[in-house]
Design a protein around this motif. Structure first.
Motif: not given
Length: 178
Positions: A33-34, A53, A84-87, A136, A139-140
C-alpha cells in the motif's frame, strides 16, 4: 541527423506520466500500500519500491519488472519519501493540470513570491523519509504504544537521525520514559 535522448527524471513527482503511475498503482494493489521512487538512474521514469504492511519491500524497474536493487538505490538519501496509494491516485488526478500549466506561455522573467517552492535538499528528503518511517511505525503499533509517546516525538526523530530504525528508536524511548 537528429538524435533524441531521453531525459533523466528530475525527482519532481508531478512530472511522472499518468500511464506510468497507473502501472505503479497496479503493482501497489498487488503487493503493498506504499511506494517510494529511486532518485538514481538514467531514464525519464524512476525505479520504485512497493512496501506492504509487514515492511516487506519489492522493487520494480522503469518497465515495471521485478528488480534486485543495490543497497544504495532506495536508501534514505537516494529515494523519495514514502507515498500512500491515495497520494499516488492524487498525482494521477492532478497530472493533467501540470500539463495544462506547461502549455501556457512563460514570461522571460519569473518573480518568486515569498511562498515559492524551493529545490528540496538531500537533508530535507532524509528528514521526510525519517518522518514517514516514524509515522508508519506509530500507525502500525499505536495500539501497543504507551499513551504519552507523542510527547517524545522529537526524541524519537533525533534517535532515528543517529541511525536507529523506527522500531529501535520507539523501543529505546519506551524503555527510558515509560
Amino acid at each position: 541527423m537528429t538524435i533524441k535522448r531521453s531525459k533523466r527524471w528530475n525527482g519532481e513527482m508531478d512530472t511522472l506520466l499518468p500511464a506510468y503511475l497507473n502501472e505503479v498503482v497496479r503493482q501497489m494493489t498487488a503487493y503493498g500500500d506504499r511506494v517510494r521512487f529511486s532518485l538514481v538512474g538514467s531514464s525519464a521514469q524512476p525505479a520504485y519500491q512497493v512496501i506492504n504492511s509487514f515492511e516487506k519491500k519489492m522493487a520494480f524497474d522503469v518497465n515495471h519488472h521485478l528488480l534486485h536493487p543495490s543497497e544504495e538505490e532506495f536508501s534514505d538519501t537516494t529515494a523519495t519519501k514514502i507515498f500512500s496509494l491515495d497520494q499516488v491516485h492524487a498525482l494521477i488526478a492532478n497530472a493533467g493540470m501540470k500539463q495544462q500549466a506547461a502549455a501556457r506561455p512563460v514570461r522571460a522573467t519569473v518573480r518568486r513570491s515569498s511562498g515559492a517552492s524551493r529545490p528540496v535538499t538531500a537533508a530535507q528528503k532524509m528528514e521526510e523519509n525519517l518522518d514517514a518511517q516514524k509515522y508508519a511505525y506509530f500507525k502500525e503499533h499505536s495500539a501497543t504504544l504507551p499513551e504519552g509517546i507523542r510527547e517524545h516525538s522529537q526524541e524519537i526523530s533525533r534517535l532515528m537521525k543517529t541511525g536507529l530504525t523506527a522500531e529501535a528508536a520507539f523501543t529505546q524511548v519506551v524503555n527510558e520514559y515509560f
